[in-house]
Design a protein around this motif. Structure first.
Motif, PDB file in Angstrom:
ATOM      1  N   TRP A  49      -1.564   6.909  15.940  1.00 34.97           N
ATOM      2  CA  TRP A  49      -1.810   5.544  15.454  1.00 34.97           C
ATOM      3  C   TRP A  49      -0.822   5.186  14.362  1.00 34.97           C
ATOM      4  CZ3 TRP A  49      -4.503   3.283  18.884  1.00 34.97           C
ATOM      5  CH2 TRP A  49      -5.505   3.981  19.579  1.00 34.97           C
ATOM      6  N   ILE A  50      -0.526   6.172  13.513  1.00 37.07           N
ATOM      7  CA  ILE A  50       0.463   5.917  12.459  1.00 37.07           C
ATOM      8  C   ILE A  50       1.805   5.562  13.099  1.00 37.07           C
ATOM      9  CG2 ILE A  50       1.777   7.017  10.593  1.00 37.07           C
ATOM     10  CD1 ILE A  50      -0.732   8.475   9.778  1.00 37.07           C
ATOM     11  N   ILE A  77       2.267   4.043  15.894  1.00 42.44           N
ATOM     12  CA  ILE A  77       2.244   2.655  16.362  1.00 42.44           C
ATOM     13  C   ILE A  77       2.521   1.703  15.198  1.00 42.44           C
ATOM     14  CG2 ILE A  77       0.778   0.855  17.337  1.00 42.44           C
ATOM     15  CD1 ILE A  77      -0.650   3.172  18.839  1.00 42.44           C
ATOM     16  N   GLY A  78       1.974   2.036  14.034  1.00 47.82           N
ATOM     17  CA  GLY A  78       2.293   1.258  12.841  1.00 47.82           C
ATOM     18  C   GLY A  78       3.785   1.318  12.539  1.00 47.82           C
ATOM     19  N   ILE A 134       6.037  -0.995  14.608  1.00 53.79           N
ATOM     20  CA  ILE A 134       6.094  -2.368  14.091  1.00 53.79           C
ATOM     21  C   ILE A 134       6.976  -2.409  12.840  1.00 53.79           C
ATOM     22  CG2 ILE A 134       4.731  -4.277  13.189  1.00 53.79           C
ATOM     23  CD1 ILE A 134       2.401  -3.200  14.908  1.00 53.79           C
ATOM     24  N   THR A 160       0.115   3.287   5.828  1.00 59.87           N
ATOM     25  CA  THR A 160       0.447   2.675   7.120  1.00 59.87           C
ATOM     26  C   THR A 160       0.168   1.173   7.069  1.00 59.87           C
ATOM     27  OG1 THR A 160      -0.189   4.709   8.228  1.00 59.87           O
ATOM     28  CG2 THR A 160       0.041   2.769   9.600  1.00 59.87           C
ATOM     29  N   ILE A 161      -0.990   0.813   6.509  1.00 59.86           N
ATOM     30  CA  ILE A 161      -1.336  -0.609   6.396  1.00 59.86           C
ATOM     31  C   ILE A 161      -0.307  -1.311   5.502  1.00 59.86           C
ATOM     32  CG2 ILE A 161      -3.087  -2.241   5.612  1.00 59.86           C
ATOM     33  CD1 ILE A 161      -5.198  -0.180   6.303  1.00 59.86           C
ATOM     34  N   LEU A 195       2.848  -1.983   7.233  1.00 61.66           N
ATOM     35  CA  LEU A 195       2.748  -3.120   8.146  1.00 61.66           C
ATOM     36  C   LEU A 195       2.921  -4.434   7.390  1.00 61.66           C
ATOM     37  CD1 LEU A 195      -0.140  -2.205  10.587  1.00 61.66           C
ATOM     38  CD2 LEU A 195       2.307  -2.264  11.001  1.00 61.66           C
ATOM     39  N   VAL A 245      -0.854  -8.859   9.603  1.00 69.42           N
ATOM     40  CA  VAL A 245      -0.903  -7.430   9.915  1.00 69.42           C
ATOM     41  C   VAL A 245      -1.741  -7.217  11.178  1.00 69.42           C
ATOM     42  CG1 VAL A 245      -1.813  -5.210   9.156  1.00 69.42           C
ATOM     43  CG2 VAL A 245      -0.579  -6.658   7.551  1.00 69.42           C
ATOM     44  N   ILE A 292      -4.135  -1.716  14.358  1.00 69.25           N
ATOM     45  CA  ILE A 292      -3.718  -0.605  13.503  1.00 69.25           C
ATOM     46  C   ILE A 292      -4.522  -0.587  12.210  1.00 69.25           C
ATOM     47  CG2 ILE A 292      -1.724   0.576  12.531  1.00 69.25           C
ATOM     48  CD1 ILE A 292      -1.240  -0.063  15.358  1.00 69.25           C
ATOM     49  N   MET A 323      -6.867   2.448  10.849  1.00 63.95           N
ATOM     50  CA  MET A 323      -6.570   3.175   9.614  1.00 63.95           C
ATOM     51  C   MET A 323      -7.777   3.120   8.674  1.00 63.95           C
ATOM     52  SD  MET A 323      -3.637   4.469   9.882  1.00 63.95           S
ATOM     53  CE  MET A 323      -3.373   4.623  11.612  1.00 63.95           C
TER      54      MET A 323
END
Lengths: 322, 373
Positions: free
Chosen positions: A225-226, A228-229, A232, A289-290, A293, B160, B164, B168
């Protein structure tokens, strides 16, 4: 807490993210969102470990892992490209299936014991360069060096070769690509497969090199998942993917190392005296990660860069779309 | 020399696919879903056989261990309660094509919110039961909604990707709970809080065993009533309110919704918080109805199963109840099946078959006789 060691470990662990992110870039450049990375990575990690246990050859394990990832990815390809289904839900289901298969077949693997790993090497001459040498060229897994080679190759392929141009055309404007005689469906199937190969490779990198072993779902612990971040964040560019991946790798190591010393920046280290605070540190990669983004969308908006225009949209011949 | 023929020329039939122009009837769509389910179970059986299990005995075991008698059926319902609420959470968000994958984290925060009431404490231990339940519900819903608000705000403000960010937030939520279990509310060094006082437990059927002996031993708790009320509320919001109309319009055609003057940002925040609140209520109901203390392993992936539940129920709140009971059975009986990844794998295969089967809902597939063409 030696910064050189943290960066060296960051490059090593970041290689896992790098492979997965490169895979994601190829798939998304072709217009297919791939949320199944985590599942394919887990399947790859299990396959690599399992094949290495039974054959004793880690390279065979690596190859099997890539094939397993590639095969699994074709479920996603069939559902989204041929059946035009929603790419988000299909990707999620792929993660379920990949995780399920990995757990079912990996049930007894955790007791398998020691296996032979992908070897670590130092590059003569280069290893003597101050700072850069110890970080990049000393006692790293062969896979890490493969990572170094793949980034410029992927960059050149995407931007400077004819198939790379076709890849971008299919992701940006499939109907135009189609009218030029590029087979949109075949191209998309192919790059979803490539993404599967890369994800399997990323999984194998974990279980055969970076943190060897099989620990069921904790083997990947959300790195898919990281990645995929990071796809982006990288704005679908291999070079930025490399920077992002290594930064993340270093962060993961920093989180572990920061709990060691008694003093930190001239103060009593709170993470040493209260180990429970370390739990908050383990949140950091996910929170970061957030944050990445946010950064990614900010700089993309500034430079007017965006996702491939046809990302997430199934291509149906003769239908009005892009 | 005879003219060479390709294989395609040798088959006198051709498969013809054309988009359906008319809506599918409910029995067509039910039939397609059932066929997809059967195929999924067959595929699951193949995998089970491959790892040396006996698939038919496994399936028979699942059926018997979850629907065999009233006692196990009650346990199945206990597993279905959080699934109904989490399935509703996914339904609301997915109807707007808002991909809230964070129900798992919102579930954990709901459980945390409810635990705060006892452990902080917000209410003294000898408070009346109705007050405990009410305040715990409130805290569970609000904490879940807050956890949903964060990714919603990030999407509205910074664009965002919510897939994702909500994912998270799941990892962060689990670790957030861990901190409180390990460091703050740990009981005697164990990784769990103390047991909640009895008046902070949701009443269970077995509590009334003294009056009605048939109820003795049945673990189904008041959470079921919460879940069923939530079903009706969500149905009303989605299909009978102006807000629901906006949600559905955005889901079907965001551009048209924009032209109609519907505020996308306000709806993202609102729907995400409603979704998070429902998942938070699921966490509250689980912690006060089943676990009775805050600990680490409170969810076998309810939040993720909720996604499949919502999809299998075709985003219909009433069908969510039926699907949740089936998946409750799978989770309940699946615990005893070896290897342990089987329930997860079967869930995945079901989801794959379902989204593949949607193709048949959207398209008509016919086999045409070439000779008659």
């Amino acid at each position: 807490m030696d910064p050189i060691i943290i960066l060296q470990a960051g490059v090593a662990t970041g290689t896992v993210l790098l492979f997965a992110t490169l895979g994601g870039i190829f798939s998304e450049r072709a217009g297919v969102m791939q949320l199944g990375l985590e599942g394919m990575m887990l399947l790859g990690a299990m396959t690599a470990f399992s094949v290495t246990v039974s054959t004793g050859n880690p390279w065979l394990g690596l190859l099997a892992a890539m094939l397993a990832g590639g095969l699994l990815s074709q479920i996603h390809a069939f559902i989204t490209i041929t059946l035009h289904a929603d790419q988000v839900v299909s990707g999620l289901s792929l993660t379920f299936v990949g995780t399920g298969i990995a757990l079912v077949f990996g049930e007894t693997l955790s007791k398998a014991g020691v296996i032979s790993l992908i070897p670590k090497i130092s590059v003569p001459v280069l290893t003597n360069i101050p700072v850069v040498g110890p970080i990049f060229f000393t006692n790293q897994s062969v896979l890490v060096y493969i990572g170094y080679a793949l980034v410029p190759l992927a960059w050149y392929y995407i931007y400077h070769t004819r198939p790379g141009m076709h890849l971008r055309a299919v992701g940006e404007q499939p109907s135009a690509a189609d009218s030029l005689g590029i087979n949109v469906f075949r191209t998309r199937y192919f790059y979803v497969f490539v993404c599967g190969l890369f994800s399997g490779l990323a999984g194998a990198t974990i279980s055969l090199a970076i943190s060897p072993g099989w620990f069921s779902e904790l083997t990947t612990a959300g790195q898919g998942w990281i990645a995929i971040g990071l796809v982006i964040f990288s704005q679908w560019d291999p070079v930025r993917a490399m920077v992002g991946s290594y930064t993340f790798g270093a962060l993961r190591r920093l989180v572990l190392d920061i709990q060691g010393p008694t003093m930190l920046l001239g103060m009593r280290n709170p993470f040493y005296y209260n180990p429970y605070l370390g739990i908050f540190l383990t949140m950091l990669p996910y929170a970061f990660t957030i944050f990445v983004l946010v950064l990614g969308s900010y700089s993309a908006a500034k430079k007017r860069l965006g996702a491939p225009a046809a990302l997430g949209i199934p291509y149906v011949r003769g239908e009005r779309g892009l | 020399m005879p003219e060479s023929k390709s294989i395609q020329d040798l088959i006198p039939f051709r498969i013809k696919v054309e988009p359906r122009l008319e809506e599918t009837t409910w029995w067509q769509s039910l039939g397609i879903t059932l066929i997809a389910l059967v195929i999924a179970l067959l595929l699951g059986a193949v995998v089970l056989a491959m790892v040396g299990g006996d698939p038919w005995r496994a399936y028979a075991h699942i059926a018997k261990a979850s629907f065999g008698d009233i006692g196990v059926f009650s346990d199945t319902m206990v597993k279905a309660i959080p699934l109904i609420l989490v399935g509703l959470a996914s339904t609301v968000a997915f109807r707007m094509k808002l991909w809230n994958i964070g129900a798992e984290g919102q579930f954990f925060l709901g459980a945390f919110g409810a635990s705060m009431v006892v452990l902080l404490p917000v209410l003294p231990e000898d408070s009346p039961r109705w007050l405990f339940i009410l305040v715990m519900m409130l805290f569970g819903i609000v904490m879940g909604a807050l956890w949903g608000f964060i990714p919603a705000y990030l999407k509205v403000k910074f664009n965002v990707n919510e897939v994702i960010s909500t994912l998270m937030m799941n990892y962060i939520a689990v670790k957030w709970n861990d901190f409180f279990i390990y460091a703050v509310w740990s009981e005697g060094g164990f990784q769990m809080s103390k047991m909640f006082p009895k008046n902070a437990w949701l009443p269970r059927l077995t509590d009334y065993g003294k009056i009605i002996p048939e109820l003795r031993g049945l673990t189904t708790h008041l959470g079921l009533v919460f879940a069923l009320i939530a079903v009706v509320i969500v149905w009303f919001i989605l299909y009978r309110s102006k807000w629901g109309y906006e949600i559905r319009l955005i889901g079907d055609n965001p551009k048209a919704a924009n032209y109609a003057g519907i505020q996308l940002k306000k709806n993202i925040i609102g729907v995400m918080m409603l979704s998070g609140g429902l998942a938070g209520l699921a966490g509250m109901s689980e912690i006060t109805g089943v676990v009775h203390r805050l600990q680490g392993a409170i969810s076998p992936g309810y939040g993720f199963t909720g996604i499949i539940v919502a999809w299998l129920a075709k985003l219909n709140p009433y069908l969510v109840v039926i699907v949740s009971i089936l998946f409750g059975a799978l989770i309940l009986a699946g615990r005893e099946i070896q290897p342990s990844g089987v329930p997860k794998l079967i869930q995945g295969i079901i989801l794959v078959c379902l989204i593949a089967s949607d193709y048949l809902v959207r398209n008509r597939v016919r086999i045409v006789n070439k000779a008659k063409e």
